[in-house]
Design a protein around this motif. Structure first.
Motif, PDB file in Angstrom:
ATOM      1  N   ALA A   1     -17.573  21.005  36.467  1.00  0.00           N
ATOM      2  CA  ALA A   1     -18.854  20.474  36.001  1.00  0.00           C
ATOM      3  C   ALA A   1     -18.572  19.489  34.874  1.00  0.00           C
ATOM      4  CB  ALA A   1     -19.769  21.588  35.521  1.00  0.00           C
ATOM      5  N   PHE A   2     -19.477  18.509  34.693  1.00  0.00           N
ATOM      6  CA  PHE A   2     -19.350  17.516  33.631  1.00  0.00           C
ATOM      7  C   PHE A   2     -20.461  17.733  32.608  1.00  0.00           C
ATOM      8  CE2 PHE A   2     -17.677  15.615  37.512  1.00  0.00           C
ATOM      9  CZ  PHE A   2     -16.463  15.082  37.103  1.00  0.00           C
ATOM     10  N   ASP A   3     -20.134  17.517  31.338  1.00  0.00           N
ATOM     11  CA  ASP A   3     -21.197  17.580  30.334  1.00  0.00           C
ATOM     12  C   ASP A   3     -21.889  16.224  30.243  1.00  0.00           C
ATOM     13  OD1 ASP A   3     -19.641  15.889  28.756  1.00  0.00           O
ATOM     14  OD2 ASP A   3     -19.068  17.438  27.315  1.00  0.00           O
ATOM     15  N   LYS A   4     -22.807  16.089  29.313  1.00  0.00           N
ATOM     16  CA  LYS A   4     -23.593  14.855  29.227  1.00  0.00           C
ATOM     17  C   LYS A   4     -22.767  13.645  28.814  1.00  0.00           C
ATOM     18  CE  LYS A   4     -25.151  16.003  24.543  1.00  0.00           C
ATOM     19  NZ  LYS A   4     -26.351  16.257  23.685  1.00  0.00           N
ATOM     20  N   GLU A   5     -21.569  13.875  28.275  1.00  0.00           N
ATOM     21  CA  GLU A   5     -20.655  12.786  27.920  1.00  0.00           C
ATOM     22  C   GLU A   5     -19.624  12.538  29.026  1.00  0.00           C
ATOM     23  OE1 GLU A   5     -21.176  11.015  25.287  1.00  0.00           O
ATOM     24  OE2 GLU A   5     -22.786  12.304  24.532  1.00  0.00           O
ATOM     25  N   HIS A   6     -19.824  13.192  30.181  1.00  0.00           N
ATOM     26  CA  HIS A   6     -18.952  13.062  31.350  1.00  0.00           C
ATOM     27  C   HIS A   6     -17.588  13.730  31.159  1.00  0.00           C
ATOM     28  CE1 HIS A   6     -21.952  10.255  32.808  1.00  0.00           C
ATOM     29  NE2 HIS A   6     -21.793   9.536  31.706  1.00  0.00           N
ATOM     30  N   VAL A   7     -17.503  14.640  30.178  1.00  0.00           N
ATOM     31  CA  VAL A   7     -16.273  15.397  29.962  1.00  0.00           C
ATOM     32  C   VAL A   7     -16.210  16.530  30.987  1.00  0.00           C
ATOM     33  CG1 VAL A   7     -14.979  16.851  28.348  1.00  0.00           C
ATOM     34  CG2 VAL A   7     -16.247  14.848  27.507  1.00  0.00           C
ATOM     35  N   PRO A   8     -15.093  16.654  31.735  1.00  0.00           N
ATOM     36  CA  PRO A   8     -15.010  17.687  32.766  1.00  0.00           C
ATOM     37  C   PRO A   8     -14.631  19.064  32.219  1.00  0.00           C
ATOM     38  CG  PRO A   8     -13.046  16.325  32.816  1.00  0.00           C
ATOM     39  CD  PRO A   8     -13.936  15.733  31.765  1.00  0.00           C
TER      40      PRO A   8
ATOM     41  N   THR B   1      -8.593  14.264  31.576  1.00  0.00           N
ATOM     42  CA  THR B   1      -9.237  13.161  32.300  1.00  0.00           C
ATOM     43  C   THR B   1      -9.048  13.234  33.812  1.00  0.00           C
ATOM     44  OG1 THR B   1      -7.261  11.799  31.928  1.00  0.00           O
ATOM     45  CG2 THR B   1      -9.070  11.596  30.342  1.00  0.00           C
ATOM     46  N   SER B   2      -8.192  14.123  34.277  1.00  0.00           N
ATOM     47  CA  SER B   2      -7.969  14.255  35.717  1.00  0.00           C
ATOM     48  C   SER B   2      -7.480  15.662  36.023  1.00  0.00           C
ATOM     49  CB  SER B   2      -6.938  13.238  36.212  1.00  0.00           C
ATOM     50  OG  SER B   2      -5.629  13.591  35.764  1.00  0.00           O
ATOM     51  N   SER B   3      -7.533  16.024  37.308  1.00  0.00           N
ATOM     52  CA  SER B   3      -7.013  17.316  37.734  1.00  0.00           C
ATOM     53  C   SER B   3      -5.504  17.412  37.525  1.00  0.00           C
ATOM     54  CB  SER B   3      -7.347  17.562  39.212  1.00  0.00           C
ATOM     55  OG  SER B   3      -8.733  17.772  39.378  1.00  0.00           O
ATOM     56  N   ILE B   4      -4.823  16.277  37.593  1.00  0.00           N
ATOM     57  CA  ILE B   4      -3.375  16.272  37.385  1.00  0.00           C
ATOM     58  C   ILE B   4      -3.042  16.739  35.970  1.00  0.00           C
ATOM     59  CG2 ILE B   4      -1.368  14.754  37.107  1.00  0.00           C
ATOM     60  CD1 ILE B   4      -2.394  13.173  39.538  1.00  0.00           C
ATOM     61  N   TYR B   5      -3.705  16.164  34.977  1.00  0.00           N
ATOM     62  CA  TYR B   5      -3.449  16.570  33.599  1.00  0.00           C
ATOM     63  C   TYR B   5      -3.923  18.001  33.356  1.00  0.00           C
ATOM     64  CZ  TYR B   5      -1.749  12.083  31.900  1.00  0.00           C
ATOM     65  OH  TYR B   5      -0.974  10.968  31.673  1.00  0.00           O
ATOM     66  N   ALA B   6      -5.023  18.391  33.996  1.00  0.00           N
ATOM     67  CA  ALA B   6      -5.508  19.764  33.840  1.00  0.00           C
ATOM     68  C   ALA B   6      -4.492  20.756  34.394  1.00  0.00           C
ATOM     69  CB  ALA B   6      -6.853  19.925  34.546  1.00  0.00           C
ATOM     70  N   HIS B   7      -3.982  20.472  35.592  1.00  0.00           N
ATOM     71  CA  HIS B   7      -3.028  21.390  36.211  1.00  0.00           C
ATOM     72  C   HIS B   7      -1.752  21.512  35.399  1.00  0.00           C
ATOM     73  CE1 HIS B   7      -0.570  23.429  39.187  1.00  0.00           C
ATOM     74  NE2 HIS B   7       0.332  22.471  39.046  1.00  0.00           N
ATOM     75  N   GLN B   8      -1.224  20.379  34.950  1.00  0.00           N
ATOM     76  CA  GLN B   8       0.033  20.430  34.198  1.00  0.00           C
ATOM     77  C   GLN B   8      -0.148  21.180  32.877  1.00  0.00           C
ATOM     78  OE1 GLN B   8       1.805  18.717  37.367  1.00  0.00           O
ATOM     79  NE2 GLN B   8       2.746  19.754  35.640  1.00  0.00           N
ATOM     80  N   GLY B   9      -1.316  21.030  32.261  1.00  0.00           N
ATOM     81  CA  GLY B   9      -1.585  21.776  31.053  1.00  0.00           C
ATOM     82  C   GLY B   9      -1.667  23.275  31.309  1.00  0.00           C
ATOM     83  N   LEU B  10      -2.303  23.658  32.410  1.00  0.00           N
ATOM     84  CA  LEU B  10      -2.397  25.072  32.762  1.00  0.00           C
ATOM     85  C   LEU B  10      -1.022  25.676  33.032  1.00  0.00           C
ATOM     86  CD1 LEU B  10      -5.510  24.916  35.121  1.00  0.00           C
ATOM     87  CD2 LEU B  10      -5.423  26.000  32.870  1.00  0.00           C
ATOM     88  N   MET B  11      -0.146  24.917  33.653  1.00  0.00           N
ATOM     89  CA  MET B  11       1.205  25.408  33.934  1.00  0.00           C
ATOM     90  C   MET B  11       2.009  25.623  32.663  1.00  0.00           C
ATOM     91  SD  MET B  11       1.962  26.227  37.000  1.00  0.00           S
ATOM     92  CE  MET B  11       3.759  26.254  36.864  1.00  0.00           C
ATOM     93  N   ASN B  12       1.664  24.954  31.586  1.00  0.00           N
ATOM     94  CA  ASN B  12       2.375  25.137  30.318  1.00  0.00           C
ATOM     95  C   ASN B  12       1.715  26.180  29.420  1.00  0.00           C
ATOM     96  OD1 ASN B  12       4.662  23.555  30.580  1.00  0.00           O
ATOM     97  ND2 ASN B  12       3.661  21.694  29.865  1.00  0.00           N
ATOM     98  N   SER B  13       0.687  26.835  29.933  1.00  0.00           N
ATOM     99  CA  SER B  13       0.036  27.934  29.225  1.00  0.00           C
ATOM    100  C   SER B  13       0.441  29.235  29.917  1.00  0.00           C
ATOM    101  CB  SER B  13      -1.481  27.763  29.268  1.00  0.00           C
ATOM    102  OG  SER B  13      -2.135  28.911  28.794  1.00  0.00           O
TER     103      SER B  13
END
Length: 360
Positions: free
Chosen positions: A344-351, A312-324
């Motif tokens: 980019a966002f899909d039609k449901e606004h998912v990033p 839902t945010s770049s913060i959660y995206a970044h932290q997830g990437l750091m744990n991969s």
């Protein structure tokens, strides 16, 4: 002068000339070696430096000088503070503590993140409401102080010992959000704030980042994903870039430069995944990240790609990437010096997030 003496002098002159010739040959050889070393340095020196930096990150020199660490004090009103800033404080007092504002970017709450740092050292993001009151805080550096003895040296088990188990859901206006952190973070409701402790699963589950959001602001969301727009797209991209640099700096790696041309390459891949409902480094035409960079005329010696979807945010995206493990390697790879982030966002606004790294 006797003939014998003349011969002796002649012999001495010959020896002197011979010694000079030998010395000149040695000098020429040394100069030739130096020229060869200089001409071939790109083939051996850069890889050697990169190898040393990857073995020992502390050998990596930052583009900026070392900045004194923020002296932390115990919070006054709240249980937790970041860089001595607490929820509810006003913008003027924050400015006195944190100094010059570096960037403002829109966020999923309809407000903005204001980032403060000195070449990404002592990095903290602050979210103000329209009256200039702090409603959110975030950092991925050791700037956490608390009344509970929890800091960036704490492990998940230490946090849970002090605070108990984290929440399993958050209530919103029209829905509940089930929390499935996969043991990578815990969320608590303390002092009227949702506090998220992110853990580094590659470093003994230590606290690696903290986000604090005012409860009323968090629960005001009407859906898990906010309506997408170009402003939020650009904001998420720059936020992910800033988080990456803040992560590199705290671990002793050099800063990356933002490359707008690479951003376009990353955006196109994110848009393709969002439009065609897939999630992969290879696109539907079979092109790899390296193919896409080359097709767009991006010149590089090394390159890598990170992708994320659904956070839902770049913060959660970044932290997830750091744990991969693989994505983490790209974020912390010493040879990279430029980064382009495309969203980019899909039609449901998912990033959909794409990070393309290169080293020249």
């Amino acid at each position: 002068m006797s003939k014998k003496s003349m011969i002796q002098y002649a012999n001495n002159d010959s020896k002197s000339v011979f010694k000079k010739a030998v010395l000149m040959k040695k000098i020429l050889r040394i100069l030739l070696v130096l020229v060869l070393v200089f001409m071939t340095s790109s083939f051996w020196f850069t890889p050697l430096v990169n190898w040393i930096q990857n073995i020992h990150p502390a050998a990596n020199l930052l583009k900026s000088g070392e900045v004194p660490k923020t002296s932390l004090t115990q919070p006054e009103d709240q249980t937790f503070a970041l860089a001595n800033v607490e929820i509810g404080q006003n913008k003027a007092s924050v400015k006195k503590k944190l100094g010059h504002l570096q960037r403002e970017t829109a966020n999923e709450f309809g407000l903005t993140w204001s980032s403060y740092h000195n070449d990404y050292q002592n990095f903290v993001a602050v979210m103000y409401d329209r009256k200039g009151i702090v409603q959110g805080l975030y950092t991925n550096q050791a700037l956490l102080s608390s009344k509970k003895g929890v800091d960036f040296s704490s492990r998940r088990k230490d946090v849970q010992k002090e605070l108990g188990k984290g929440l399993n859901k958050i209530p919103y206006q029209d829905f509940y959000l089930e929390i499935d952190s996969k043991d990578q973070y815990d969320i608590y409701l303390i002092d009227g704030n949702y506090i998220t402790f992110f853990y580094d699963i590659h470093d003994s589950n230590k606290v690696t980042a903290v986000q604090i959001i005012n409860q009323k602001l968090e629960e005001s969301k009407e859906s898990p994903y906010v309506l997408s727009n170009s402003s939020l797209q650009s904001a998420f991209e720059y936020q992910l870039f800033d988080l990456t640099n803040a992560e590199r700096v705290k671990r002793g790696y050099s800063l990356l430069d933002f490359n707008k041309n690479i951003r376009q390459t990353a955006r196109k891949h994110s848009a393709d995944m969002a439009k065609n409902n897939y999630f992969d480094h290879n696109d539907l035409a079979g092109n790899s990240p390296f193919d896409r960079l080359q097709a767009d005329g991006i010149v590089y010696q090394s390159a890598g790609e990170n992708i994320a979807q659904g956070q839902t945010s770049s913060i959660y995206a970044h932290q997830g990437l750091m744990n991969s493990a693989g994505h983490r390697k790209n974020i912390l790879y010493a040879a990279y010096d430029e980064l382009g982030v495309g969203l980019a966002f899909d039609k449901e606004h998912v990033p959909y997030y794409t990070e393309n790294f290169i080293g020249k």
